[in-house]
Design an enzyme around this catalytic site. Structure first.
Site, short mmCIF file in Angstrom:
data_model
loop_
_atom_site.label_atom_id
_atom_site.label_comp_id
_atom_site.label_asym_id
_atom_site.label_seq_id
_atom_site.Cartn_x
_atom_site.Cartn_y
_atom_site.Cartn_z
N HIS A 197 12.67 -54.68 57.48
CA HIS A 197 12.92 -54.45 58.90
C HIS A 197 14.29 -53.82 59.05
CE1 HIS A 197 14.93 -58.29 58.19
NE2 HIS A 197 15.49 -58.27 59.39
N ASP B 210 21.83 -56.19 58.16
CA ASP B 210 22.13 -56.90 56.90
C ASP B 210 21.10 -56.60 55.81
OD1 ASP B 210 20.62 -58.46 58.86
OD2 ASP B 210 20.63 -60.12 57.43
N HIS B 211 20.03 -55.87 56.17
CA HIS B 211 19.01 -55.50 55.17
C HIS B 211 19.06 -54.03 54.79
CE1 HIS B 211 16.73 -59.37 55.57
NE2 HIS B 211 17.57 -59.41 56.60
N HIS C 284 9.47 -61.87 63.59
CA HIS C 284 10.92 -61.80 63.68
C HIS C 284 11.31 -61.17 65.02
CE1 HIS C 284 14.88 -62.00 61.99
NE2 HIS C 284 15.03 -60.73 61.74
N ASP D 252 12.66 -61.33 56.90
CA ASP D 252 13.13 -62.27 57.92
C ASP D 252 11.97 -62.61 58.84
OD1 ASP D 252 15.61 -62.00 56.84
OD2 ASP D 252 16.59 -61.31 58.67
N HIS E 287 18.80 -65.66 51.79
CA HIS E 287 19.20 -65.42 53.18
C HIS E 287 19.59 -66.77 53.80
CE1 HIS E 287 18.90 -63.72 57.29
NE2 HIS E 287 18.84 -62.54 56.73
#
Ligand SMILES: [Zn+2]
Ligand SMILES: [Zn+2]
Length: 281
Positions: free
Chosen positions: A62, A66-67, A155, A178, A243
């Protein structure tokens, strides 16, 4: 040959020493797949004994920063170290991730022009493959005896967000991305060899952030107790927690993740991961 799963980053948005941004590396022979690329992923891939230049594909779950903050670094590291004129293949659900991939190199166009002029090497653009995220499992990538399936998770409001399942002749690993605890990942992970799952300790997060509204962030992440109950039903060979929110600052806080997962009911093998923790099957 075994399939190896390495957690390249156990962190989340806050900068925490020794915890890189989200990412999971899956290796089966010459097939090397990276899932998400948060802060410092290129470095962690090298520390895991591989290299961005060896990647067969980079998959995004996604578009949360942070990804994806490490994606450009992975792309450049792959290109600069590959002898051939092939750049990385990036696979992601259609929508914001694909728009990000299509635009991410624009700020670097002058750097690229200089490098191409100096080296005389062509710069092949990354191969970007988009797929429509669906609730039902869908094959999104395949090579030789390795297949990657995807399906949507929960999410919201970050849509689409997907989980991946990598199938090799050795078995299967599921990567949640996530999500709050959901039936889709439970079904995806049933009986798999490794389940890599995000996790969130709601009360500890609210206490540390000293902000009651912080509780709402828990609405789209995976509560430890609910995850423990889900893992008991799905029964993976091993549950790797990543995570980690809030990031454990000491062994006691790390043990709290395990204690809450156990209270949820899961009795199987469990790893509260640090960066570069790995499993083979
Ligand atoms: Zn995240
Ligand atoms: Zn997210």
């Amino acid at each position: 040959m075994p399939t190896r799963v390495t957690i390249t980053g156990t962190g989340s948005p806050p900068v925490v020493p020794h915890r890189a941004g989200a990412g999971v590396l899956v290796e089966h022979g010459d097939t090397v797949l990276q899932f998400d690329a948060g802060r410092a992923t290129a470095l962690r891939i090298a520390e895991a004994g591989s290299h961005p230049a060896r990647l067969s594909g980079l998959f995004l779950t996604h578009h949360h920063s942070d990804h994806i903050t490490g994606v450009v670094d992975v792309i450049f590291s792959a290109w600069l170290n590959r002898p051939d004129s092939v750049n990385l293949t990036c696979v992601a659900p259609n929508g914001p991730c694909i728009r990000f991939l299509n635009r991410m190199l624009e700020p670097y166009d002058e750097d690229l022009a200089v490098r191409v002029h100096h080296s005389g090497r062509a710069y092949p653009a990354p191969v970007i493959i988009g797929f429509d995220a669906t609730a039902a499992p869908t094959a999104v990538w395949e090579r030789d005896d390795v297949r990657v399936l995807s399906r949507t998770v929960h999410h919201h409001p970050v849509d689409p967000a997907v989980a991946y399942r990598v199938e090799t002749p050795d078995g299967a690993v599921v990567i949640s991305g996530d999500t709050r605890v959901c039936d889709e990942v439970e079904d995806f992970a049933r009986g798999c060899d490794v389940l890599v799952h995000e996790v969130f300790r709601v009360d500890a997060f609210v206490e540390r952030s000293n902000d009651p509204t912080a509780r709402t962030i828990g609405d789209y992440h995976s509560d430890t107790f609910a995850l423990g109950a889900m893992a008991k039903r799905a029964d993976p060979g091993v549950l790797m927690l990543t995570h980690l929110v809030p990031a454990p600052r000491n062994l006691d806080e790390k043990r709290q993740f395990e204690a809450e997962i156990r209270q949820g009911g899961y009795e199987g093998q469990l790893i509260v991961c640090d960066d570069l923790d790995a499993m083979e099957f």
